[in-house]
Design an enzyme around this catalytic site. Structure first.
Site, short mmCIF file in Angstrom:
data_model
loop_
_atom_site.label_atom_id
_atom_site.label_comp_id
_atom_site.label_asym_id
_atom_site.label_seq_id
_atom_site.Cartn_x
_atom_site.Cartn_y
_atom_site.Cartn_z
N HIS A 1 0.84 -1.19 0.00
CA HIS A 1 0.00 0.00 0.00
C HIS A 1 0.88 1.24 0.00
O HIS A 1 1.84 1.34 0.77
CB HIS A 1 -0.91 0.01 1.24
CG HIS A 1 -1.71 1.28 1.38
ND1 HIS A 1 -1.62 2.11 2.48
CD2 HIS A 1 -2.62 1.85 0.56
CE1 HIS A 1 -2.43 3.13 2.33
NE2 HIS A 1 -3.04 3.01 1.17
N SER A 2 0.57 2.17 -0.89
CA SER A 2 1.19 3.49 -0.92
C SER A 2 2.71 3.37 -0.98
O SER A 2 3.24 2.67 -1.84
CB SER A 2 0.72 4.29 0.30
OG SER A 2 0.90 5.66 0.12
N ILE A 3 3.44 4.00 -0.05
CA ILE A 3 4.91 3.94 -0.10
C ILE A 3 5.41 2.51 0.01
O ILE A 3 6.48 2.17 -0.50
CB ILE A 3 5.50 4.84 1.01
CG1 ILE A 3 5.42 6.30 0.59
CG2 ILE A 3 6.95 4.47 1.31
CD1 ILE A 3 5.95 7.28 1.60
#
Length: 381
Positions: free
Chosen positions: A208-210
């Site tokens: 998720h995300s970074i």
């Protein structure tokens, strides 16, 4: 032990299991838990006058109580400014994706990405000490209130109001940690995650995300040990970062000199200096009903370099209907596809999963998303 005594013990255990502590409403899936650290190296520390271990990464191993039913485990990579706890209980007290996939028979590994949480590094200054309540509401929990971009109005799935004072928001905000991410972290995360895979064998990634950046780096480092990668709104756009508070302008800053990382990746032809990656702007800033609707993208100009290691693992890339990522996720997908990566780009609203923001795994309909992910995983075993 007498039968009556055993019955009393079991009764007390059952009572404890049926009376969740705190806000919990739904218990985690039954499992066995192991905790260990992967990677790391011994170095001599002149200041301390002795040898210390550095660069190790925290790992939790969760094994279904009934045993594994799938040949490959799942490794979870959390987003920026939060820890691996993201995958456990949700902010409304219900069980999260770790439990969902445990119940499906997967062995689950949860990381605290190096320098974050239980993998913290004291010699790294935070890139961002903490996000203010207002920025968290704008970007994650209540974009529909602020309406800083067109798609924000469709956000409906965060539990409660998504605003300060609501119990679910307060629980979510309490989870947030200082965000640290730089070239040193990228290199160590790649090495320590590959060290984990050397221990556990081939695995699927869910990021998720970074955390998507960490997963792509690990795939670059040990591609034969990655079966596939489910990227939930992974990282940011190639070569640039857009302002996730999106106040309505094209607020971007240069980032990720090697396209999707600040450190060298395995390209063909090889890239030994970022200047060898020719950047080409495509598209333009778009507005709809006076609100920001889409950002432009940066792709490679000629000659195009292929991400030959990352391309060995198929990618399911998910973007939600109302997250700020709907403005620029297509940029990362286009870059990956141009670099030879097999990407299944799914906008969740197109398959009837609507109303989600950036932290979709913590929102009301998260199990619907997990079910879609499950169908993809099974077909790639």
């Amino acid at each position: 032990m007498k039968l009556s005594t055993l019955y009393c013990v079991l009764s007390l255990l059952q009572a404890a299991l049926s009376s969740p502590i705190g806000p919990s409403k739904q218990l985690e899936a039954l499992h066995r838990r192991n905790v260990f650290y992967a990677g790391g190296e011994y170095v001599f520390n002149a200041t301390q006058g002795g040898t210390i271990l550095i660069n190790q990464q925290y790992v939790e191993e969760l094994i279904p109580a009934a045993g594994a039913k799938h040949p490959y485990p799942i490794v979870f990579f959390h987003g920026g400014g939060i820890s691996g706890a993201q995958w456990l209980n949700k902010d409304d007290g219900n069980a999260g994706w770790a439990s969902y996939f445990l119940n499906q028979g997967y062995v689950v590994y949860i990381l605290d990405i190096w320098s974050v949480g239980r993998s913290s590094a004291t010699d790294l200054p935070p890139v961002l000490d903490a996000r203010t309540v207002e920025l968290v509401e704008i970007a994650f929990s209540a974009p529909e209130v602020y309406k800083n971009y067109y798609q924000a109005q469709f956000h409906t799935q965060f539990p409660g109001t998504g605003l300060k004072g609501d119990p679910a928001f307060d629980d979510f905000y309490a989870r947030l940690l200082p965000l640290q991410f730089n070239a040193r972290q990228e290199n160590i995360t790649r090495t320590s995650t590959c060290a984990l895979l050397q221990i556990i064998g081939p695995a699927f990634f869910i990021s998720h995300s970074i955390g998507g950046s960490a997963a792509f780096l690990a795939t670059d480092g040990c591609p034969t040990l990655v079966k596939g990668h489910v990227a939930v709104e992974a990282d940011q756009a190639p070569f640039t970062s857009y302002d996730t508070s999106v106040v309505g302008a094209n607020m971007s800053s240069p980032a990720r000199a090697y396209g999707i990382a600040d450190v060298p990746l395995t390209y063909d032809p090889p890239v030994t200096d970022p200047s060898q990656l020719v950047q080409k702007m495509t598209g333009q800033l778009q507005y709809k009903d006076g609100l920001l609707f889409r950002y432009p993208c940066i792709k490679q100009g000629a000659p195009v370099h292929k991400l030959v290691n990352i391309a060995q693992a198929p990618v399911l890339f998910l973007t939600t209907q109302a997250s700020v990522h709907i403005l620029f996720d297509q940029c990362l997908v286009q870059f990956l596809e141009q670099a030879g990566v097999n990407v299944n780009f799914t906008k969740l609203a197109d398959i009837g999963i609507e109303g989600n923001g950036h932290f979709s795994m913590l929102e009301n309909n998260s199990d619907s998303i997990a079910t879609y992910i499950l169908s993809w995983l099974v077909t790639h075993e």
